[in-house]
Structures are given as structure tokens and as C-alpha cells.
Enzyme design. Structure first.
Site, PDB file in Angstrom:
ATOM      1  N   SER A  23       0.759  -1.321   0.078  1.00  0.00           N
ATOM      2  CA  SER A  23      -0.155   0.075   0.132  1.00  0.00           C
ATOM      3  C   SER A  23       0.938   1.349  -0.040  1.00  0.00           C
ATOM      4  O   SER A  23       0.303   2.254  -0.568  1.00  0.00           O
ATOM      5  CB  SER A  23      -1.041   0.096   1.068  1.00  0.00           C
ATOM      6  OG  SER A  23      -0.359   0.202   2.269  1.00  0.00           O
ATOM      7  N   LEU A 103      18.984  -5.575   6.094  1.00  0.00           N
ATOM      8  CA  LEU A 103      19.769  -5.466   5.079  1.00  0.00           C
ATOM      9  C   LEU A 103      21.354  -5.171   5.573  1.00  0.00           C
ATOM     10  O   LEU A 103      21.484  -4.356   6.253  1.00  0.00           O
ATOM     11  CB  LEU A 103      19.514  -4.394   3.943  1.00  0.00           C
ATOM     12  CG  LEU A 103      18.204  -4.542   3.149  1.00  0.00           C
ATOM     13  CD1 LEU A 103      17.955  -3.429   2.284  1.00  0.00           C
ATOM     14  CD2 LEU A 103      18.718  -5.775   2.052  1.00  0.00           C
ATOM     15  N   HIS A 119       8.855   2.826   8.685  1.00  0.00           N
ATOM     16  CA  HIS A 119       8.725   2.040  10.024  1.00  0.00           C
ATOM     17  C   HIS A 119       7.185   2.611  10.720  1.00  0.00           C
ATOM     18  O   HIS A 119       7.115   3.871  10.990  1.00  0.00           O
ATOM     19  CB  HIS A 119       9.691   1.883  10.833  1.00  0.00           C
ATOM     20  CG  HIS A 119       9.420   0.856  11.853  1.00  0.00           C
ATOM     21  ND1 HIS A 119       9.278  -0.427  11.873  1.00  0.00           N
ATOM     22  CD2 HIS A 119       9.318   1.016  13.235  1.00  0.00           C
ATOM     23  CE1 HIS A 119       9.078  -0.934  12.869  1.00  0.00           C
ATOM     24  NE2 HIS A 119       9.061  -0.127  13.959  1.00  0.00           N
TER      25      HIS A 119
END
Ligand code: GAR
Length: 206
Positions: A23, A103, A119
């Protein structure tokens, strides 16, 4: 990373990494389409085959690539391959929009200061998965009155941590269900992410 351009009217190029619904990817695509963002999403990459965000990308003819980590693969090896894949699209920015893998430097060192993460919590709170659910539970336990969203740069392997570009408080209401809180957080994320990218792009940093 592209060379700095002298023509700031040129749309910035963005690669979006996702793991799910997408989204927030949709919010970026719409902001590009409306002209709010002078940018183009040049590829969407998912580590999950069934991520609905891939479909959102295909609908608007953006390359949608599945890049799962193989079981036998070392994390750094996967991250290096992912970095090669992302770099092949020559992005100005890499945006983690619901990308649910941490990552390593094998990826991040290839795009220094140009990886942006979203976040659904305020800086320093609820890093990792299920952040909205954990905030909701903390509210029920009387431990907090609000949660929030943040957008930050990703300098290293710190989980949902790094120089904050934007943050916004999201109140939790007495009659909230987890679903109503999630909906409110996501709506705010969509707006804050697009606005933050707009600010970054307007600074002309590439
Ligand atoms: C968003 O709430 C995003 O902030 C979160 O995943 C969701 C993805 O939603 N990311 C994290 O939790 C990162 N730790 P979307 O796929 O609908 O954009």
C-alpha cells in the site's frame, strides 16, 4: 548510484523494495503519477513471490521482480546479488516500503545515504515486525498513549534505526481496535512517506 545531475527537472529514479501488500508502494506510485513527486519508480523488487505489491507495480507497467533468498544462500551473498539487481536500474533512491529483511553492509554500502526505510512506530520504539500490534498491546497495558510512524535513512544493520527524516505521532483512541489503529497508521504512513520523499527530491540530493 547515478552521477549528480545538473538538471534537477529530470525525474529522480526510485527502486522500491517490498515484502507484502504494497500500500505504501501504491502511495509512491500515485504521488509520481499526480506529479507530487518528480520521480519515477523504475522497478519494484519483492523477496516474497506472493506479495500483492508486485501486482500493483505490474498494473502500471513497472517492472516487478521476485528475488527470494535461497535457503542455501548466505545472507551477504543474497544481499550482494540484490544490490546488483537494484543497481542495474540505476536508482537515485532505494525505498524500503514494507521490506521485511534486515539488509547488511553488502547491500547498504552500495547505496550510501540513499536507502530510505519506513517504519510504523516512533524512533526507538517497536523495531522489527508487528510494530502496530505491539503498540496496541502496550496501550491496552496502560504503558503508552500514542504510537507513530517514521521515515529514516538506513546507514547500517540497525533494525528500523537511522537518521530520522520525518516522524509523526499517531494517537491511540480508547475505542480503537487493532484494525482501526492499523488503518489510521497506514493512512498516515502513505502521506508521510510521499511528503518525505518529496522533500528529499526537492533538496536535489541524488
Ligand atoms: C508498513 O506499515 C511499514 O511501515 C511496515 O510494513 C508495512 C507495509 O505495508 N514496515 C515495517 O514494519 C518495517 N520494520 P504495505 O506493504 O501495505 O506498504
Amino acid at each position: 548510484m547515478n552521477q549528480p545531475t545538473t538538471n534537477n527537472q529530470q525525474p529522480a529514479t526510485i527502486v522500491v523494495l517490498i515484502s507484502g501488500n504494497g500500500s505504501n508502494l501504491q502511495a509512491i506510485l500515485e504521488a509520481c503519477a499526480s506529479g507530487e513527486l518528480n520521480a519515477q519508480v523504475v522497478a519494484v523488487i519483492s523477496n516474497k513471490r506472493d506479495a500483492f505489491g508486485l501486482e500493483r507495480a505490474r498494473r502500471v507497467n513497472v517492472p516487478a521482480i521476485v528475488k527470494p533468498k535461497l535457503k542455501a544462500q548466505e545472507r551477504r551473498e543474497y544481499d550482494a546479488e540484490l544490490a546488483d539487481l537494484v543497481a542495474s536500474y540505476q536508482p537515485d533512491w532505494v525505498v524500503l516500503a514494507g521490506w521485511m529483511r534486515v539488509l547488511s553492509a553488502a547491500f547498504l554500502d552500495r547505496f550510501p545515504q540513499h536507502v530510505v526505510n519506513l517504519h510504523p512506530a516512533l524512533p526507538g520504539t517497536f523495531p522489527g515486525i508487528h510494530a502496530i500490534e505491539r503498540a496496541y498491546e502496550a496501550y491496552q497495558a496502560g504503558e503508552m498513549t500514542h504510537t507513530g510512524v517514521m521515515v529514516h535513512l538506513v546507514p547500517d544493520e540497525g533494525v528500523d534505526d537511522g537518521p530520522v527524516l520525518a516522524q509523526e505521532i499517531v494517537p491511540i483512541k480508547a475505542d480503537d481496535t487493532l484494525e482501526s489503529l492499523e488503518a489510521r497508521v497506514h493512512a498516515i504512513e502513505h502521506r508521510v512517506l510521499a511528503a518525505t520523499l518529496k522533500t528529499l527530491l526537492q533538496k536535489g540530493e541524488r
